[in-house]
Design an enzyme around this catalytic site. Structure first.
Site, PDB file in Angstrom:
ATOM      1  N   ARG A 134       2.437  -6.415   9.233  1.00  0.00           N
ATOM      2  CA  ARG A 134       1.706  -5.261   9.784  1.00  0.00           C
ATOM      3  C   ARG A 134       2.252  -4.842  11.147  1.00  0.00           C
ATOM      4  NH1 ARG A 134      -4.059  -7.414   7.503  1.00  0.00           N
ATOM      5  NH2 ARG A 134      -4.215  -6.089   5.660  1.00  0.00           N
ATOM      6  N   TYR A 170     -12.610  -2.171  -3.841  1.00  0.00           N
ATOM      7  CA  TYR A 170     -13.129  -2.232  -2.470  1.00  0.00           C
ATOM      8  C   TYR A 170     -14.657  -2.109  -2.426  1.00  0.00           C
ATOM      9  CZ  TYR A 170      -8.521  -2.106  -0.209  1.00  0.00           C
ATOM     10  OH  TYR A 170      -7.259  -2.419   0.254  1.00  0.00           O
ATOM     11  N   ASN A 228      -2.148   0.235   6.653  1.00  0.00           N
ATOM     12  CA  ASN A 228      -1.672  -1.023   7.239  1.00  0.00           C
ATOM     13  C   ASN A 228      -0.753  -1.805   6.296  1.00  0.00           C
ATOM     14  OD1 ASN A 228      -3.641  -1.929   5.525  1.00  0.00           O
ATOM     15  ND2 ASN A 228      -4.776  -3.103   7.037  1.00  0.00           N
ATOM     16  N   GLU A 237      -9.728 -10.884  -7.454  1.00  0.00           N
ATOM     17  CA  GLU A 237      -8.802  -9.756  -7.280  1.00  0.00           C
ATOM     18  C   GLU A 237      -7.635  -9.832  -8.273  1.00  0.00           C
ATOM     19  OE1 GLU A 237      -7.902  -9.736  -3.065  1.00  0.00           O
ATOM     20  OE2 GLU A 237      -9.920  -9.033  -2.569  1.00  0.00           O
ATOM     21  N   ARG A 292      -1.907 -14.435   4.678  1.00  0.00           N
ATOM     22  CA  ARG A 292      -2.604 -13.780   5.787  1.00  0.00           C
ATOM     23  C   ARG A 292      -1.836 -13.960   7.100  1.00  0.00           C
ATOM     24  NH1 ARG A 292      -7.279 -11.559   4.488  1.00  0.00           N
ATOM     25  NH2 ARG A 292      -8.247 -11.644   6.530  1.00  0.00           N
ATOM     26  N   HIS A 318      -2.347  -5.454   1.645  1.00  0.00           N
ATOM     27  CA  HIS A 318      -3.647  -6.118   1.513  1.00  0.00           C
ATOM     28  C   HIS A 318      -3.389  -7.539   1.056  1.00  0.00           C
ATOM     29  CE1 HIS A 318      -7.696  -7.149   0.137  1.00  0.00           C
ATOM     30  NE2 HIS A 318      -7.090  -7.662  -0.920  1.00  0.00           N
ATOM     31  N   THR A 376      -5.549  -7.089  10.606  1.00  0.00           N
ATOM     32  CA  THR A 376      -5.821  -5.819   9.904  1.00  0.00           C
ATOM     33  C   THR A 376      -5.339  -4.619  10.708  1.00  0.00           C
ATOM     34  OG1 THR A 376      -7.787  -6.822   8.919  1.00  0.00           O
ATOM     35  CG2 THR A 376      -7.664  -4.412   8.878  1.00  0.00           C
ATOM     36  N   LYS A 425       0.814  -1.222   0.000  1.00  0.00           N
ATOM     37  CA  LYS A 425       0.000   0.000   0.000  1.00  0.00           C
ATOM     38  C   LYS A 425       0.854   1.282   0.000  1.00  0.00           C
ATOM     39  CE  LYS A 425      -4.005  -2.176   2.204  1.00  0.00           C
ATOM     40  NZ  LYS A 425      -5.085  -1.989   3.203  1.00  0.00           N
TER      41      LYS A 425
HETATM   42  P1  CMP Z   1      -7.597  -4.408   3.596  1.00  0.00           P
HETATM   43  O1  CMP Z   1      -7.158  -5.786   3.920  1.00  0.00           O
HETATM   44  O2  CMP Z   1      -6.990  -3.771   2.391  1.00  0.00           O
HETATM   45  O3  CMP Z   1      -9.209  -4.395   3.427  1.00  0.00           O
HETATM   46  C1  CMP Z   1      -9.983  -3.240   3.683  1.00  0.00           C
HETATM   47  C2  CMP Z   1      -9.205  -2.133   4.279  1.00  0.00           C
HETATM   48  O4  CMP Z   1      -9.935  -1.103   4.887  1.00  0.00           O
HETATM   49  C3  CMP Z   1      -8.329  -2.669   5.385  1.00  0.00           C
HETATM   50  O5  CMP Z   1      -7.301  -3.476   4.859  1.00  0.00           O
HETATM   51  C4  CMP Z   1      -7.884  -1.373   6.055  1.00  0.00           C
HETATM   52  O6  CMP Z   1      -6.742  -0.827   5.413  1.00  0.00           O
HETATM   53  C5  CMP Z   1      -9.050  -0.428   5.784  1.00  0.00           C
HETATM   54  N1  CMP Z   1      -9.760  -0.009   6.986  1.00  0.00           N
HETATM   55  C6  CMP Z   1      -9.845   1.254   7.417  1.00  0.00           C
HETATM   56  N2  CMP Z   1     -10.577   1.330   8.540  1.00  0.00           N
HETATM   57  C7  CMP Z   1     -10.972   0.074   8.833  1.00  0.00           C
HETATM   58  C8  CMP Z   1     -11.752  -0.497   9.877  1.00  0.00           C
HETATM   59  N3  CMP Z   1     -12.287   0.236  10.847  1.00  0.00           N
HETATM   60  N4  CMP Z   1     -11.955  -1.831   9.856  1.00  0.00           N
HETATM   61  C9  CMP Z   1     -11.431  -2.594   8.865  1.00  0.00           C
HETATM   62  N5  CMP Z   1     -10.674  -2.104   7.837  1.00  0.00           N
HETATM   63  C10 CMP Z   1     -10.442  -0.776   7.834  1.00  0.00           C
END
Ligand code: CMP
Length: 140
Positions: A104, A51, A114, A128, A87, A117, A93, A11
């Site tokens: 992370r 998304y 973070n 994807e 993962r 992805h 996350t 990212k």
């Molecule tokens: P990702 O795995 O890319 O999938 C969705 C993304 O939304 C997640 O990682 C985070 O970068 C982002 N995000 C921002 N705020 C939140 C939240 N409150 N809960 C979950 N994902 C979030």
């Protein structure tokens, strides 16, 4: 265990800090092979499309702002049980909940920034991968 594929994004918070190599090294050390990779600047349409599942979430707009704020590196990763393997090395996350030694925990700045992805299922991995790569761009 079957060799499968997953989709990964390094990212904007990570590319800004020049962490593409460090993160890719952690992915490779976790047993994943990069079989496709390109550095792109996502368009707003791409971010919103990618998304779309989060469209109703309160963070959707900010997430799309963030994902278009700088370059990202989109990758296809291959390995045994690739979705879970990726993962596991990514970590939770929210970096506050991520285990020691995960990407992370090591690099993420927050729940939004973070650093990476990764697909959450083989079904979504295929969707994807197809979103960003043509079949001939994936070279195993
Ligand atoms: P990702 O795995 O890319 O999938 C969705 C993304 O939304 C997640 O990682 C985070 O970068 C982002 N995000 C921002 N705020 C939140 C939240 N409150 N809960 C979950 N994902 C979030």
């Amino acid at each position: 265990m079957a060799v499968t594929r997953t989709f990964s994004i390094i990212k904007p918070d990570a590319t800004r800090r020049n962490l593409t190599g460090a993160i890719t090294k952690m992915l490779e050390e976790a047993g994943l092979r990069v079989v496709a990779s390109k550095r792109i600047h996502m368009t707003r349409d791409q971010a919103e499309g990618f998304y779309a599942v989060h469209k109703k979430r309160p963070f959707f707009g900010e997430l799309c702002d963030f994902m278009t704020s700088g370059p990202v590196v989109v990758q296809v990763l291959e390995g045994e049980d690739a979705v879970k393997r990726n993962r596991d090395v990514m970590g939770a996350t929210n970096p506050a909940d991520a285990a020691e030694g995960t990407i992370r925990k090591t690099f993420a700045e927050g729940i939004e920034a973070n650093s990476v992805h990764g697909s959450d299922s083989e079904e979504n991995a295929k969707i994807e991968i197809d979103f960003f790569f043509k079949p001939e761009e994936v070279v195993g």
